[in-house]
Design an enzyme around this catalytic site. Structure first.
Site, PDB file in Angstrom:
ATOM      1  N   HIS A 132      -2.719  -5.078  11.869  1.00 59.15           N
ATOM      2  CA  HIS A 132      -2.829  -4.562  10.506  1.00 59.15           C
ATOM      3  C   HIS A 132      -3.603  -3.243  10.493  1.00 59.15           C
ATOM      4  CE1 HIS A 132      -4.595  -4.925   6.254  1.00 59.15           C
ATOM      5  NE2 HIS A 132      -3.309  -4.687   6.117  1.00 59.15           N
ATOM      6  N   ARG A 133      -2.946  -2.191  10.055  1.00 58.07           N
ATOM      7  CA  ARG A 133      -3.493  -0.821  10.077  1.00 58.07           C
ATOM      8  C   ARG A 133      -3.988  -0.470  11.495  1.00 58.07           C
ATOM      9  NH1 ARG A 133      -7.244  -1.124   4.619  1.00 58.07           N
ATOM     10  NH2 ARG A 133      -5.977  -2.696   3.579  1.00 58.07           N
TER      11      ARG A 133
ATOM     12  N   GLU B  32       1.144  -2.155  12.152  1.00 56.00           N
ATOM     13  CA  GLU B  32       1.388  -2.004  10.703  1.00 56.00           C
ATOM     14  C   GLU B  32       0.618  -0.777  10.263  1.00 56.00           C
ATOM     15  OE1 GLU B  32       0.803  -2.429   6.342  1.00 56.00           O
ATOM     16  OE2 GLU B  32      -0.752  -2.304   7.850  1.00 56.00           O
TER      17      GLU B  32
ATOM     18  N   ASP C  65       0.294   2.556   6.925  1.00 55.88           N
ATOM     19  CA  ASP C  65       0.549   2.923   5.522  1.00 55.88           C
ATOM     20  C   ASP C  65       0.794   4.432   5.407  1.00 55.88           C
ATOM     21  OD1 ASP C  65      -0.377   0.244   4.322  1.00 55.88           O
ATOM     22  OD2 ASP C  65      -2.083   0.853   5.553  1.00 55.88           O
TER      23      ASP C  65
ATOM     24  N   HIS D  71      -4.238   4.439   4.063  1.00 53.00           N
ATOM     25  CA  HIS D  71      -4.038   3.294   3.155  1.00 53.00           C
ATOM     26  C   HIS D  71      -4.347   3.637   1.706  1.00 53.00           C
ATOM     27  CE1 HIS D  71      -5.136  -0.449   1.049  1.00 53.00           C
ATOM     28  NE2 HIS D  71      -4.197  -0.991   1.795  1.00 53.00           N
TER      29      HIS D  71
ATOM     30  N   GLU E 225       4.483   0.800   5.725  1.00 47.81           N
ATOM     31  CA  GLU E 225       4.393   0.509   4.285  1.00 47.81           C
ATOM     32  C   GLU E 225       4.288   1.815   3.498  1.00 47.81           C
ATOM     33  OE1 GLU E 225       1.189  -2.048   2.960  1.00 47.81           O
ATOM     34  OE2 GLU E 225       1.736  -1.623   0.882  1.00 47.81           O
TER      35      GLU E 225
ATOM     36  N   LYS F 143       3.157   3.633   0.507  1.00 53.63           N
ATOM     37  CA  LYS F 143       2.116   3.359  -0.487  1.00 53.63           C
ATOM     38  C   LYS F 143       2.253   4.204  -1.737  1.00 53.63           C
ATOM     39  CE  LYS F 143      -0.921   0.296   1.108  1.00 53.63           C
ATOM     40  NZ  LYS F 143      -0.954  -1.021   0.441  1.00 53.63           N
TER      41      LYS F 143
ATOM     42  N   ASP G  47      -6.178  -8.121  11.197  1.00 53.19           N
ATOM     43  CA  ASP G  47      -7.129  -7.047  11.515  1.00 53.19           C
ATOM     44  C   ASP G  47      -7.685  -7.236  12.931  1.00 53.19           C
ATOM     45  OD1 ASP G  47      -6.936  -6.048   8.907  1.00 53.19           O
ATOM     46  OD2 ASP G  47      -8.572  -7.329   8.186  1.00 53.19           O
TER      47      ASP G  47
HETATM   48  O1  G3P Z   1       2.140  -5.707   4.572  1.00 58.52           O
HETATM   49  C1  G3P Z   1       1.203  -5.724   3.532  1.00 58.52           C
HETATM   50  C2  G3P Z   1      -0.173  -5.684   4.114  1.00 58.52           C
HETATM   51  O2  G3P Z   1      -0.363  -4.476   4.776  1.00 58.52           O
HETATM   52  C3  G3P Z   1      -1.257  -5.931   3.136  1.00 58.52           C
HETATM   53  O3  G3P Z   1      -1.490  -4.886   2.265  1.00 58.52           O
HETATM   54  O4  G3P Z   1      -3.233  -3.558   1.208  1.00 58.52           O
HETATM   55  O5  G3P Z   1      -3.461  -4.055   3.576  1.00 58.52           O
HETATM   56  O6  G3P Z   1      -1.728  -2.490   2.813  1.00 58.52           O
HETATM   57  P1  G3P Z   1      -2.525  -3.697   2.508  1.00 58.52           P
HETATM   58 CA    CA Z   2      -0.291  -2.071   4.513  1.00 59.54          CA
END
Ligand code: G3P
Ligand code: CA
Length: 294
Positions: A48-49, A75, A77, A90, A155, A157, A283
Site C-alpha cells: 500500500h503506497r 499500490e 496514487d 496520495h 488509484e 485520486k 502498509d
Molecule cells: O485501494 C484503495 C486503498 O488504497 C485505500 O485508500 O486512501 O489509502 O488511497 P487510500
Molecule cells: Ca490508494
C-alpha cells in the site's frame, strides 16, 4: 371488478418480473479477464503506497524497497501538478508527507520536485530518518519506467480536471497495459477510464461494490454483468463486515478478483486468507510475506 383488476395487475407484474429475471440471467456476463491477474499468487502481497509503514509512501525509494522485499504488486496514487504533470501523491495537499505546504495543483512539477518527500516519515514522532535523503515526489512516468515488469494498482485520486486519458497514454507509452489495474473512489473517473482505455483492467467503484453486496444478500449476483474485473474493498465498512466468505464467493462466481485494504494485523491477514481473498493491500508487506513463508 376492482378485485379482478388488482389480481390482473399482480399477475402481469409477476410475469414481467419473472420474465425480466430470466432475460437478465440469460444475458448476464462475468467480469472481463485481463492478463494482469495471470500468475498472481493467492493472496497477492500488495504494498500500500509502496509500504507506507516501512518507509516514505509513494516514493521511488519505497517502491524499490518493496520490490526488493518480494511484493507481488505496488499500490500508488495519482494526481496532477499545476502544469499538468502526473505525479504520485496520495493527498490533495503536500503538507502531510513533505516539508511543503499547499495543494499539489498549486505546484509546478519543478517546484514539487524541490520538496522533501521523506521529511515527515517517522515511527516514533521523535526521529525522522528519511529527512534530507533526496527522496522526492515521483512522476507517474518515472515509476512506470523504473519498474517495467512490476504489477501495480494505480488509484486515480483526482476527478477534475480529468486525467484518465493522460494516465492511459502514460501506461501505453511504457507498454505496461498488462501490468496495471486502475482504481478510483470516483465512479465518473472509472466510467471515463473504461471508455478511453478498455484494454486496461479496472476495479469496481464504491457504488458497484454496494450493488454487488446488495445483490449477494438477495441471491441475485448472477444477474450482474460487472464492468470491473476486481474489487478493492475494506475488510469492514463501519459495523458492516464486507470481506465475508460469502461475498468473496459471490465475487468469484462473477470472476471478480477480491483485494482487501488496508490490512496490517497478521491475524486479520490470516482470517482474510481463510475467507478467500485474492490480494491483501498492506502498509507492512514484510508481515504478510513472513506469514506466507511460514
Ligand atoms: O485501494 C484503495 C486503498 O488504497 C485505500 O485508500 O486512501 O489509502 O488511497 P487510500
Ligand atoms: Ca490508494
Amino acid at each position: 371488478m376492482i378485485k379482478k383488476a388488482i389480481l390482473l395487475g399482480v399477475v402481469s407484474t409477476s410475469i414481467l418480473a419473472i420474465g425480466g429475471y430470466w432475460v437478465l440471467k440469460a444475458t448476464a456476463k462475468s467480469a472481463p479477464h485481463y492478463p494482469v491477474y495471470d500468475d498472481l499468487p493467492t493472496p497477492a502481497v500488495i504494498a500500500h503506497r509502496g509500504g507506507r509503514g516501512l518507509w516514505p509512501e509513494n516514493t521511488l525509494y519505497a517502491f524499490q524497497k518493496a520490490v526488493k522485499l518480494g511484493v507481488d504488486m505496488l499500490e500508488l496514487d495519482i494526481r496532477q501538478t499545476k502544469d499538468g504533470q502526473l505525479v504520485v501523491l496520495h493527498d490533495e495537499y503536500v503538507d502531510r508527507t513533505t516539508n511543503g505546504e499547499g495543494p499539489i495543483n498549486s505546484f509546478t512539477l519543478a517546484e514539487a520536485k524541490k520538496l522533501d518527500a521523506g521529511f515527515n516519515w517517522t515511527k516514533d514522532n521523535k526521529s525522522f530518518p528519511f529527512r534530507g535523503k533526496d527522496i522526492v515526489i515521483p512522476t507517474f512516468q518515472e515509476v512506470l519506467e523504473n519498474f517495467p515488469a512490476q504489477k501495480m494498482i494505480v488509484e486515480i485520486k483526482q476527478a477534475q480536471p480529468a486525467i484518465e486519458r493522460a494516465v492511459c497514454q502514460a501506461i501505453q507509452a511504457a507498454k505496461k497495459e498488462d501490468h496495471i489495474i486502475i482504481g478510483s473512489f470516483y465512479p465518473e473517473v472509472l466510467k471515463r477510464f473504461r471508455q478511453v482505455c478498455p484494454e486496461i483492467a479496472t476495479s469496481a467503484s464504491p457504488n458497484e461494490v454496494k450493488l454487488l453486496f446488495a445483490a449477494e444478500r438477495l441471491g441475485l449476483t448472477d444477474l450482474l454483468s460487472p464492468a470491473a474485473s476486481a474489487l478493492q474493498i475494506p475488510k469492514q465498512d463501519g459495523k458492516i463486515e464486507v470481506a465475508t466468505p460469502s461475498f468473496i464467493r459471490a465475487a468469484h462466481d462473477r470472476m471478480l478478483q477480491v483485494q482487501v485494504w488496508t490490512i496490517n494485523d497478521p491475524d486479520m491477514m490470516l482470517s482474510l486468507i481463510a475467507n478467500g481473498a485474492d490480494g491483501i493491500i498492506t502498509d507492512y508487506p514484510d508481515r504478510l510475506l513472513n506469514l506466507m513463508r511460514k
